[in-house]
Design an enzyme around this catalytic site. Structure first.
Site, PDB file in Angstrom:
ATOM      1  N   TYR A  32       0.833  -1.201   0.000  1.00  0.00           N
ATOM      2  CA  TYR A  32       0.000   0.000   0.000  1.00  0.00           C
ATOM      3  C   TYR A  32       0.864   1.246   0.000  1.00  0.00           C
ATOM      4  O   TYR A  32       2.088   1.184   0.173  1.00  0.00           O
ATOM      5  CB  TYR A  32      -0.958   0.003   1.198  1.00  0.00           C
ATOM      6  CG  TYR A  32      -0.315   0.372   2.516  1.00  0.00           C
ATOM      7  CD1 TYR A  32       0.499  -0.540   3.194  1.00  0.00           C
ATOM      8  CD2 TYR A  32      -0.512   1.624   3.090  1.00  0.00           C
ATOM      9  CE1 TYR A  32       1.083  -0.203   4.408  1.00  0.00           C
ATOM     10  CE2 TYR A  32       0.060   1.968   4.307  1.00  0.00           C
ATOM     11  CZ  TYR A  32       0.863   1.052   4.951  1.00  0.00           C
ATOM     12  OH  TYR A  32       1.450   1.389   6.142  1.00  0.00           O
ATOM     13  N   ARG A  51       8.548   4.002  -4.615  1.00  0.00           N
ATOM     14  CA  ARG A  51       8.465   3.061  -3.486  1.00  0.00           C
ATOM     15  C   ARG A  51       7.414   1.988  -3.748  1.00  0.00           C
ATOM     16  O   ARG A  51       7.606   0.821  -3.393  1.00  0.00           O
ATOM     17  CB  ARG A  51       8.155   3.820  -2.187  1.00  0.00           C
ATOM     18  CG  ARG A  51       8.173   2.911  -0.968  1.00  0.00           C
ATOM     19  CD  ARG A  51       8.113   3.673   0.330  1.00  0.00           C
ATOM     20  NE  ARG A  51       6.841   4.358   0.515  1.00  0.00           N
ATOM     21  CZ  ARG A  51       6.568   5.173   1.536  1.00  0.00           C
ATOM     22  NH1 ARG A  51       7.506   5.405   2.459  1.00  0.00           N
ATOM     23  NH2 ARG A  51       5.398   5.744   1.644  1.00  0.00           N
ATOM     24  N   ARG A 102      -7.292 -20.465  -2.060  1.00  0.00           N
ATOM     25  CA  ARG A 102      -6.194 -20.256  -1.122  1.00  0.00           C
ATOM     26  C   ARG A 102      -5.067 -21.280  -1.274  1.00  0.00           C
ATOM     27  O   ARG A 102      -5.265 -22.476  -1.045  1.00  0.00           O
ATOM     28  CB  ARG A 102      -6.737 -20.316   0.314  1.00  0.00           C
ATOM     29  CG  ARG A 102      -5.685 -20.063   1.385  1.00  0.00           C
ATOM     30  CD  ARG A 102      -6.300 -20.062   2.772  1.00  0.00           C
ATOM     31  NE  ARG A 102      -5.321 -19.741   3.805  1.00  0.00           N
ATOM     32  CZ  ARG A 102      -4.537 -20.656   4.378  1.00  0.00           C
ATOM     33  NH1 ARG A 102      -4.622 -21.930   4.042  1.00  0.00           N
ATOM     34  NH2 ARG A 102      -3.668 -20.296   5.310  1.00  0.00           N
ATOM     35  N   HIS A 104      -0.701 -21.085  -0.327  1.00  0.00           N
ATOM     36  CA  HIS A 104       0.338 -20.161   0.140  1.00  0.00           C
ATOM     37  C   HIS A 104       1.179 -19.669  -1.026  1.00  0.00           C
ATOM     38  O   HIS A 104       1.527 -18.503  -1.103  1.00  0.00           O
ATOM     39  CB  HIS A 104       1.235 -20.826   1.187  1.00  0.00           C
ATOM     40  CG  HIS A 104       0.590 -20.931   2.536  1.00  0.00           C
ATOM     41  ND1 HIS A 104      -0.458 -21.772   2.791  1.00  0.00           N
ATOM     42  CD2 HIS A 104       0.848 -20.281   3.702  1.00  0.00           C
ATOM     43  CE1 HIS A 104      -0.824 -21.648   4.052  1.00  0.00           C
ATOM     44  NE2 HIS A 104      -0.059 -20.745   4.630  1.00  0.00           N
ATOM     45  N   LYS A 149       6.415  -1.888   2.005  1.00  0.00           N
ATOM     46  CA  LYS A 149       5.238  -1.308   2.668  1.00  0.00           C
ATOM     47  C   LYS A 149       4.061  -2.256   2.478  1.00  0.00           C
ATOM     48  O   LYS A 149       3.122  -1.975   1.726  1.00  0.00           O
ATOM     49  CB  LYS A 149       4.970   0.096   2.093  1.00  0.00           C
ATOM     50  CG  LYS A 149       4.110   0.983   2.976  1.00  0.00           C
ATOM     51  CD  LYS A 149       4.212   2.420   2.503  1.00  0.00           C
ATOM     52  CE  LYS A 149       3.221   3.346   3.178  1.00  0.00           C
ATOM     53  NZ  LYS A 149       3.335   3.436   4.621  1.00  0.00           N
ATOM     54  N   GLU A 181      12.278   2.498  14.148  1.00  0.00           N
ATOM     55  CA  GLU A 181      11.388   3.575  13.691  1.00  0.00           C
ATOM     56  C   GLU A 181      10.148   3.554  14.570  1.00  0.00           C
ATOM     57  O   GLU A 181      10.083   2.814  15.545  1.00  0.00           O
ATOM     58  CB  GLU A 181      11.042   3.401  12.212  1.00  0.00           C
ATOM     59  CG  GLU A 181      10.340   2.094  11.894  1.00  0.00           C
ATOM     60  CD  GLU A 181      10.068   1.883  10.401  1.00  0.00           C
ATOM     61  OE1 GLU A 181       9.864   2.869   9.677  1.00  0.00           O
ATOM     62  OE2 GLU A 181      10.035   0.708   9.973  1.00  0.00           O
TER      63      GLU A 181
HETATM   64  N1  PDD Z   1       2.875   5.178   7.424  1.00  0.00           N
HETATM   65  N2  PDD Z   1       7.552   3.986   8.969  1.00  0.00           N
HETATM   66  C1  PDD Z   1       6.448   3.238   8.909  1.00  0.00           C
HETATM   67  C2  PDD Z   1       6.475   1.884   9.522  1.00  0.00           C
HETATM   68  C3  PDD Z   1       5.294   3.737   8.286  1.00  0.00           C
HETATM   69  O1  PDD Z   1       4.183   2.984   8.221  1.00  0.00           O
HETATM   70  C4  PDD Z   1       5.313   5.048   7.741  1.00  0.00           C
HETATM   71  C5  PDD Z   1       4.129   5.638   7.042  1.00  0.00           C
HETATM   72  C6  PDD Z   1       6.501   5.800   7.834  1.00  0.00           C
HETATM   73  C7  PDD Z   1       6.620   7.171   7.246  1.00  0.00           C
HETATM   74  O2  PDD Z   1       6.693   7.095   5.849  1.00  0.00           O
HETATM   75  P1  PDD Z   1       6.164   8.283   4.920  1.00  0.00           P
HETATM   76  O3  PDD Z   1       6.942   9.477   5.270  1.00  0.00           O
HETATM   77  O4  PDD Z   1       6.436   7.802   3.540  1.00  0.00           O
HETATM   78  O5  PDD Z   1       4.707   8.443   5.220  1.00  0.00           O
HETATM   79  C8  PDD Z   1       7.599   5.230   8.451  1.00  0.00           C
HETATM   80  C9  PDD Z   1       1.701   5.557   6.674  1.00  0.00           C
HETATM   81  C10 PDD Z   1       1.451   7.026   6.657  1.00  0.00           C
HETATM   82  C11 PDD Z   1       0.511   4.747   7.135  1.00  0.00           C
HETATM   83  O6  PDD Z   1       0.713   3.577   7.422  1.00  0.00           O
HETATM   84  O7  PDD Z   1      -0.608   5.251   7.166  1.00  0.00           O
END
Ligand code: PDD
Length: 288
Positions: A32, A51, A102, A104, A149, A181
């Protein structure tokens, strides 16, 4: 009425349906993205698209780069059709490996990925940014490809829930004695007068806001050392900051119930916040 985008169509949200066999639902098998939109202008689309391509290639979903590039026009239309072209909005996009019985392992070649996008009004949490937020520390229980992501967000969900139950905004995640983070933000800190943040790699999301802040620091000759902040250093950091698409630069003023620095957003936090604001609102004049 809210209009969303699903698999090539713009339709009312109520009519948007996906299969119960969708691999996003069954396995969290998808990627996402969240973009910020200010007065109809998508902030750093190129970085978000790159990304998204990296993530989709990283988990081997068959979706062309051109289809990802085409999502820019989808975002813009969603913003317009939902009356969000003035002021602030976000667009959420998700690509899953599609619907199939389904297994895996991957579904048969030719299974179409599910592509979904929706726009929402975004209200900048100015009070929170101005006064700073509370955070807690939590163990980083996520997998080892945090650079992707993926919609598999259980580590973040449980971290943010622990934070919410403690009356805090964010969980700052610790793995092997260092800060990686936040659950949904990147973390910067000032330790012994030096700005530090975790280096890029498989243990953090390469945040777009992080990239913009790093570039702004370079342009403004502000030193940055990309080495992880240890748990001990975290305790004596004079400033801590969360950065992200919906968080901007926000100071952490209370960590695990103890004040960070003077217990108010510090000078570096205020400076980076102002630099990011200038970049965010650059193309729309005063903006806010
Ligand atoms: N989250 N680290 C993680 C684990 C994140 O999920 C996010 C962003 C960031 C910051 O990334 P960016 O600057 O590209 O938004 C760092 C989004 C906003 C969310 O999950 O809604």
């Amino acid at each position: 009425m809210t209009t969303v985008y699903l698999n090539g169509e713009f339709i009312p949200k109520e009519r948007a349906m996906i299969s119960v066999e969708d691999r996003g639902f069954i396995f969290g098998d998808g990627i996402y993205e969240v973009v910020r939109v200010i007065d109809g202008r998508i902030f750093e689309w190129g970085l978000h698209a790159a990304r998204l391509k990296y993530g989709i290639a990283g988990i081997r979903i068959a979706l062309d780069a051109s289809a990802i590039d085409g999502l820019k026009a989808v975002c813009e239309r969603l913003v317009n059709d939902n009356g969000l072209a003035d002021g602030e909005a976000t667009v959420y996009m998700q690509v899953s490996r599609g619907a199939a019985p389904r297994t895996h392992y991957f579904p048969p070649a030719g299974t179409a990925p599910t592509v979904y996008a929706a726009a929402s009004r975004f209200v900048v949490p100015r009070d929170q940014r101005d006064s700073g937020v509370k955070a807690i520390t939590a163990p980083d229980i996520r997998w080892l490809r945090c650079d992707l992501k993926t919609v598999n967000l259980l580590g973040a969900v449980l971290g943010r829930q622990a934070a919410a139950e403690a009356g805090a905004y964010e969980a700052i995640l610790l793995r092997d004695g260092v800060v990686t983070e936040g659950a949904a933000t990147n973390v910067f800190g000032v330790v012994d007068g030096v700005v530090r943040t975790h280096p890029l790699g498989n243990l953090i999301l390469p945040g777009i806001t992080r990239a913009v802040v790093v570039a702004l620091m370079r342009e403004n000759n502000i030193a940055l050392v990309e080495t992880p902040i240890t748990h001990d250093e975290l305790r004596r950091a004079s400033e801590l900051m969360l950065v992200g698409t919906t968080t901007d630069v926000t100071g952490v003023v209370l960590l695990d119930g103890k004040p960070v620095g003077a217990g108010a957003p510090g000078p570096m936090t205020l400076r980076l916040q102002a630099l990011l604001d200038a970049r965010l609102y650059a193309a729309v004049g005063a903006g806010r």
